[in-house]
Design an enzyme around this catalytic site. Structure first.
Site: not given
Ligand code: NAD
Length: 432
Positions: A68, A92, A104, A188, A219, A356
């Site tokens: 997953k 995780k 992934k 998350t 997000n 999920s």
């Molecule tokens: P997203 O695309 O919605 O948001 C990412 C954010 O990070 C954006 O606002 C972007 O502008 C910002 N960003 C990118 N580069 C940056 C930088 N150098 N400095 C500061 N901000 C920066 O993505 P997301 O889904 O919110 O995921 C964010 C993190 O959480 C990732 O590491 C992802 O792997 C992890 N994550 C996400 C989920 C999920 O359900 N979406 C679950 C577990 C982990």
């Protein structure tokens, strides 16, 4: 893969193995990914030209159930990164005790340079390329950085077209209308908020309102900030890839997010949104945000943002890793020596994969839950996992990451032993 993210990820496991030994066969089975593919995705661009994008899918491990993990669209995506993310997913899922292994996927692309129609063609092309590699009992993708429920919707549609039947359980994080779960969008960030609430007293933060800085206002960062602000905590700074904004008295995450959505730029919230006239500092760099004097720092963007250079300058008491892999192994040691607690990614951001899992259960059962039920069930799982990690922390006196790995290793090890190890064969030989 020297100097790779994967090497760093493996070193976290190696640290945990010094404190909790597992069967040699479990260790062997966790040492490499089970399967990986690399695909080329030809996409017709709006101007009629053809571009070929590189995509990946890695199934790191499926000892506890089907793999997953999300799909990332980002220019930095490569096999090393996808493998590391699949590795973290393995642990995780095990920490929170859901019946999955780790996987992934990703595409090397800057989605900001594509039109919406081009992103749709790329999303369908990626799904078509990996369709034979995944399956609802094999490997189930979901959203990650720069992918969202709309993209999951295109992907489930593409997969269903290929299979000639509607197969909602092939992917999670879908729109509600296509079999998505209530409560997945904020899961998350919400899970991270539940974990912080469960651990804050143990980590010396007491029960008073906290000051919080969030790096990455997508997000995950947004929903965490929204829930924390609703609970009375003060979100003093948030950032995106363009930079950060700061307000000592606390920002209102909902209005900042609204302005960012409308203008596609966080900085616009500073001069156009309702926070404008109250802001004490206009902008910060992302580096300055990481070094703010706050109770809690929340990296919620990308990997390796806390490293050996900035770790000595971090002033937060607790770091909540909502991003995957934001802290390098060397900085982890520096933070531990400085008494800064890091709530590790494999626990802090596990709320997304947990909901999920709920979505997959609902798809397979064909029976859908109310949002309140999703929140309650998520809280039960996050509280329970936090408690287990907290107990291991009291017992082992090592950092929280190592404790989370120990919790995961216990579960994975049980599965390996239940499937049979060399000991079964040696005892059979003896009995025979
Ligand atoms: P997203 O695309 O919605 O948001 C990412 C954010 O990070 C954006 O606002 C972007 O502008 C910002 N960003 C990118 N580069 C940056 C930088 N150098 N400095 C500061 N901000 C920066 O993505 P997301 O889904 O919110 O995921 C964010 C993190 O959480 C990732 O590491 C992802 O792997 C992890 N994550 C996400 C989920 C999920 O359900 N979406 C679950 C577990 C982990």
């Amino acid at each position: 893969m020297d100097n790779s993210i994967f090497k760093g990820a493996r070193s976290q496991l190696e640290k945990a193995l010094k404190h909790f030994s597992i069967d040699a066969e479990s260790e062997l089975r966790l040492s490499t990914p089970k399967a990986a593919i690399s695909v080329s995705i030809p996409v017709r661009m709006d101007d009629g030209s053809l571009k070929v994008f590189q995509g990946y899918r890695v199934r790191y491990n499926d000892l506890l159930g089907p793999a997953k993990g999300g799909i990332r669209f980002h220019p930095g995506v490569n096999l090393d990164e996808v493998t590391s993310l699949a590795f973290w997913m393995t642990f995780k899922c095990a920490v929170v005790g859901i019946p999955y292994g780790g996987g992934k996927g990703g595409v090397t692309v800057n989605p900001k340079e594509l039109s919406l129609l081009e992103i749709e063609r790329l999303s369908r092309g990626y799904m078509s390329a990996i369709a034979d590699f995944i399956g609802e009992n094999v490997d189930i993708p979901a959203p990650d950085v720069y992918t969202n429920s709309m993209i999951m919707g295109w992907m489930v549609d593409e997969y269903s077209n290929i299979k000639r039947e509607f197969t909602p359980a092939i992917i999670t994080g879908k729109p509600i209308a296509l079999g998505g779960s209530q409560g997945r969008e904020d899961a998350t960030g919400r899970g991270g908020f539940y974990v912080l609430e469960a651990l804050k007293e143990k980590l010396g933060l007491g029960s008073k309102p906290l000051t919080i800085a969030v790096q990455g206002f997508g997000n995950v960062g947004y929903h965490f900030a929204r829930l924390a602000a609703q609970a009375g905590h003060k979100i003093v700074a948030v950032s995106d890839s363009q930079g950060a904004i700061f307000k000592e008295d606390g920002l209102d995450p909902e209005s900042v997010y609204q302005v960012k959505q409308d203008s596609k730029e966080l900085k616009a919230a500073y001069c156009q949104g309702s926070v404008c006239e109250f802001v004490d500092h206009d902008t910060l760099t992302n580096e300055e945000l990481l070094e703010l004097d706050v109770d809690v720092l929340v990296p919620a963007a990308l990997e390796n943002v806390i490293d050996k250079d900035n770790a000595p300058k971090i002033k937060a008491k607790v770091i909540v890793e909502l991003a995957n892999g934001p802290t390098t192994p060397e900085s982890d040691d520096i933070l531990f020596e400085r008494g800064i607690h890091v709530i590790p990614d494999i626990l802090a951001n596990a709320g997304g994969v947990t909901v999920s899992y709920f979505e997959w259960v609902q798809n397979r059962g064909g029976y859908y839950w109310e949002e309140d039920q999703v929140h309650e069930r998520l809280k039960v799982i996050m509280d329970k996992a936090s408690k287990v990690v907290a107990e291991l922390h009291s017992e082992h006196k090592v950092n929280l990451r190592t404790c989370a790995y120990i919790a995961a290793l216990k579960r994975i090890n049980e599965a390996v032993e239940a499937k049979g190890t060399i000991r079964n064969f040696s005892s059979r030989t003896r009995n025979g």
